[in-house]
Design a protein around this motif. Structure first.
Motif, PDB file in Angstrom:
ATOM      1  N   GLY A  97      -0.289   5.386   8.292  1.00 39.48           N
ATOM      2  CA  GLY A  97       0.491   5.517   7.062  1.00 39.48           C
ATOM      3  C   GLY A  97       1.943   5.847   7.365  1.00 39.48           C
ATOM      4  N   THR A  99       3.687   8.179   6.048  1.00 42.35           N
ATOM      5  CA  THR A  99       3.909   9.625   6.152  1.00 42.35           C
ATOM      6  C   THR A  99       3.846  10.067   7.614  1.00 42.35           C
ATOM      7  OG1 THR A  99       2.772   9.821   4.031  1.00 42.35           O
ATOM      8  CG2 THR A  99       3.151  11.864   5.237  1.00 42.35           C
ATOM      9  N   TYR A 123      12.087  11.740  -1.290  1.00 40.42           N
ATOM     10  CA  TYR A 123      10.640  11.785  -1.101  1.00 40.42           C
ATOM     11  C   TYR A 123      10.273  13.117  -0.454  1.00 40.42           C
ATOM     12  CZ  TYR A 123       5.920  10.309  -0.137  1.00 40.42           C
ATOM     13  OH  TYR A 123       4.552  10.237  -0.098  1.00 40.42           O
ATOM     14  N   ASN A 168      16.196   5.594   1.899  1.00 36.50           N
ATOM     15  CA  ASN A 168      14.967   5.047   1.308  1.00 36.50           C
ATOM     16  C   ASN A 168      15.337   4.006   0.252  1.00 36.50           C
ATOM     17  OD1 ASN A 168      12.734   6.372  -1.231  1.00 36.50           O
ATOM     18  ND2 ASN A 168      12.325   4.720   0.169  1.00 36.50           N
ATOM     19  N   ASP A 200      13.333   4.383   5.320  1.00 38.79           N
ATOM     20  CA  ASP A 200      11.998   4.339   4.706  1.00 38.79           C
ATOM     21  C   ASP A 200      11.979   3.144   3.754  1.00 38.79           C
ATOM     22  OD1 ASP A 200       9.774   4.685   3.109  1.00 38.79           O
ATOM     23  OD2 ASP A 200      10.036   6.842   2.851  1.00 38.79           O
ATOM     24  N   VAL A 202       9.086   1.497   2.555  1.00 36.41           N
ATOM     25  CA  VAL A 202       7.684   1.225   2.231  1.00 36.41           C
ATOM     26  C   VAL A 202       7.515   0.286   1.030  1.00 36.41           C
ATOM     27  CG1 VAL A 202       6.825   3.392   3.236  1.00 36.41           C
ATOM     28  CG2 VAL A 202       7.326   3.308   0.795  1.00 36.41           C
ATOM     29  N   LYS A 234       1.221   0.201   0.322  1.00 32.94           N
ATOM     30  CA  LYS A 234       1.972  -0.331  -0.817  1.00 32.94           C
ATOM     31  C   LYS A 234       1.785  -1.838  -0.907  1.00 32.94           C
ATOM     32  CE  LYS A 234       3.532   3.721  -0.837  1.00 32.94           C
ATOM     33  NZ  LYS A 234       2.962   4.693  -1.715  1.00 32.94           N
ATOM     34  N   LYS A 242      -4.192   4.170   4.501  1.00 31.99           N
ATOM     35  CA  LYS A 242      -3.267   4.930   5.354  1.00 31.99           C
ATOM     36  C   LYS A 242      -2.928   4.162   6.642  1.00 31.99           C
ATOM     37  CE  LYS A 242      -1.710   8.269   4.527  1.00 31.99           C
ATOM     38  NZ  LYS A 242      -0.547   8.649   3.686  1.00 31.99           N
TER      39      LYS A 242
HETATM   40  N1  PMP Z   1       7.753   7.000   1.648  1.00 31.60           N
HETATM   41  C1  PMP Z   1       7.814   6.791   0.327  1.00 31.60           C
HETATM   42  C2  PMP Z   1       9.141   6.605  -0.300  1.00 31.60           C
HETATM   43  C3  PMP Z   1       6.638   6.768  -0.428  1.00 31.60           C
HETATM   44  O1  PMP Z   1       6.697   6.585  -1.734  1.00 31.60           O
HETATM   45  C4  PMP Z   1       5.402   6.957   0.225  1.00 31.60           C
HETATM   46  C5  PMP Z   1       4.091   7.007  -0.502  1.00 31.60           C
HETATM   47  N2  PMP Z   1       4.007   6.665  -1.706  1.00 31.60           N
HETATM   48  C6  PMP Z   1       5.406   7.153   1.598  1.00 31.60           C
HETATM   49  C7  PMP Z   1       6.580   7.178   2.279  1.00 31.60           C
HETATM   50  C8  PMP Z   1       4.121   7.386   2.333  1.00 31.60           C
HETATM   51  O2  PMP Z   1       3.387   6.228   2.529  1.00 31.60           O
HETATM   52  P1  PMP Z   1       1.894   6.265   3.092  1.00 31.60           P
HETATM   53  O3  PMP Z   1       1.007   6.388   1.913  1.00 31.60           O
HETATM   54  O4  PMP Z   1       1.742   4.969   3.820  1.00 31.60           O
HETATM   55  O5  PMP Z   1       1.796   7.445   3.997  1.00 31.60           O
END
Ligand code: PMP
Ligand code: GLN
Length: 383
Positions: A97, A99, A123, A168, A200, A202, A234, A242
């Motif tokens: 993931g 995160t 975030y 981001n 970031d 995502v 996403k 994850k």
């Molecule tokens: N960065 C942003 C901006 C997010 O919105 C999210 C999760 N919604 C993440 C990172 C984390 O993504 P993941 O669920 O793949 O850990």
């Protein structure tokens, strides 16, 4: 008996607002537009491919940087989408993931006393990761209500200790995008410094109208100091899987992997194999912009005539709604009341700021079935 002094490393951190609001939604049986996750099924084909790999015995540890076929497929996707090449052997790592990828990248580069610049609303995982590693967070606010970057303020935050700039786009929670000129500004700002940029991305495929995703990898000088982070949660509507990735030039990826091997070592094997087959077909992700734009429009159009005022949303699956014509309550109070009394859960924007900025706006996730969005809008229209 409990230990008397734990010396908490995050003394001021509570439970994330996503967990709080989702919990409240469940407790009050509310329509949950708070935490960002789809309520519709993922691709049957993708599920079948995962099943295939599980049944064929792909169930043991993946290589530490990830399954090579997935790294190659990501490399091809970035070449196709951005004309930007990453070497699958040395410049791409699969993570558990985004995160984890973010935490690993921050841990790899923040030393005690280093500074990281973040842009608020931010975030929730960035600042704690910096602080856990002994770093100091410096903050610049995006400019309400369009949430554009404040160039002068960001430039003024840069010091000799700045190690990271975390950006981001498309942006959670606001749905704003960094434009080409913003990225050029960031590229120029970093020139001649030791700043590493964590980008970031995502929501890279969730972009609306005629906009395009200005990935950090599209800017040749910026790419040399950037770690680009993505999430298949996403892209394939599977937040529970994850699985994400990090891209970076070899000299940065080498350091990233040193930490990655001790934070997770490797991530889920059959899912990596399945995604590597599935993303070879661009039609499996190219539709996402139109798909989510339609959902945004269904939600916003159904709110016509309501007292909620939609803010601009150019990407992601989050729509901010201004409620200043309804209440002057604080965002968290209003979001809780909306959940408990009206059965609609959202997320206040204020917790995305360290010092709780209040703009009377709430974030609503529109990654939902049309029927869910219409039901939610019907309730909101009556408030
Ligand atoms: N960065 C942003 C901006 C997010 O919105 C999210 C999760 N919604 C993440 C990172 C984390 O993504 P993941 O669920 O793949 O850990
Ligand atoms: N990123 C998701 C959101 O913004 C939530 C992720 C989480 O719950 N940590 O809602």
């Amino acid at each position: 008996m409990e230990i008397s002094s734990l010396n908490s490393k995050l003394p001021n951190t509570g439970t994330s607002i996503f967990a709080v609001m989702s919990g409240l939604a469940i407790e009050h049986n509310a329509i949950n537009l708070s935490q960002g996750f789809p309520d519709f099924p993922i691709s049957e084909e993708l599920i079948d491919i995962v099943n295939y790999y599980m049944k064929e015995g792909y169930n043991q540890y993946a290589p530490m940087p990830g399954v090579i076929s997935l790294r190659k497929a990501i490399s091809e996707m970035f070449e196709q989408n951005h004309n930007s090449y990453y070497n699958p052997d040395t410049e791409i790592t699969i993570a558990a993931g985004a995160t984890q990828a973010l935490f690993t990248a921050i841990s790899a580069f923040i030393n005690k006393g280093d500074e990281a610049i973040i842009l608020e609303p931010a975030y929730d995982s960035y600042a704690p990761a910096v602080e856990l590693n002994g770093g100091r967070v410096k903050r610049s606010k995006l400019l309400f209500p369009e949430y554009k970057i404040n160039r002068e303020e960001i430039a003024a935050l840069v010091t000799g200790k700045t190690r990271l700039l975390i950006i981001n786009s498309p942006h959670n929670p606001t749905g704003s995008l960094l434009q080409k000129e913003d990225m050029e500004f960031i590229q120029k700002l970093c020139k001649g410094t030791d700043i590493i940029v964590i980008s970031d991305e995502v929501y890279e495929h969730l972009i609306f109208e005629k906009h395009q995703h200005e990935s950090a990898c599209r800017f040749s000088e910026l790419k040399k100091r950037s770690i680009v982070i993505g999430s298949f949660g996403k892209t394939f509507h599977a937040t529970g899987w994850k699985t994400g990735f990090a891209l970076a030039p070899e000299y940065l990826m080498k350091e990233f992997r040193k930490v990655h091997q001790f934070t997770v070592f490797a991530s889920n094997t059959p899912i990596q194999y399945a995604i590597s087959d599935y993303i070879k077909k661009p039609e499996n992700y190219n539709y996402l912009g139109d798909f989510f734009q339609k959902k945004r429009d269904i939600f916003v159009n159904a709110l016509a005539g309501s007292k909620f005022k939609p803010l601009t949303c150019l990407g992601t699956y989050f729509q901010l709604l201004d409620y200043s014509r309804i209440s002057d309550e604080k965002e968290l109070d209003f979001a809780k009341r909306l959940t408990i009394e009206h059965g609609i859960a959202s997320v206040p924007v204020s917790p995305f700021y360290k010092y709780g900025e209040e703009n009377q706006s709430l974030r609503f996730c529109f990654a939902k079935e049309e029927s869910t969005l219409l039901k939610a809008a019907e309730i909101l229209c009556k408030i």
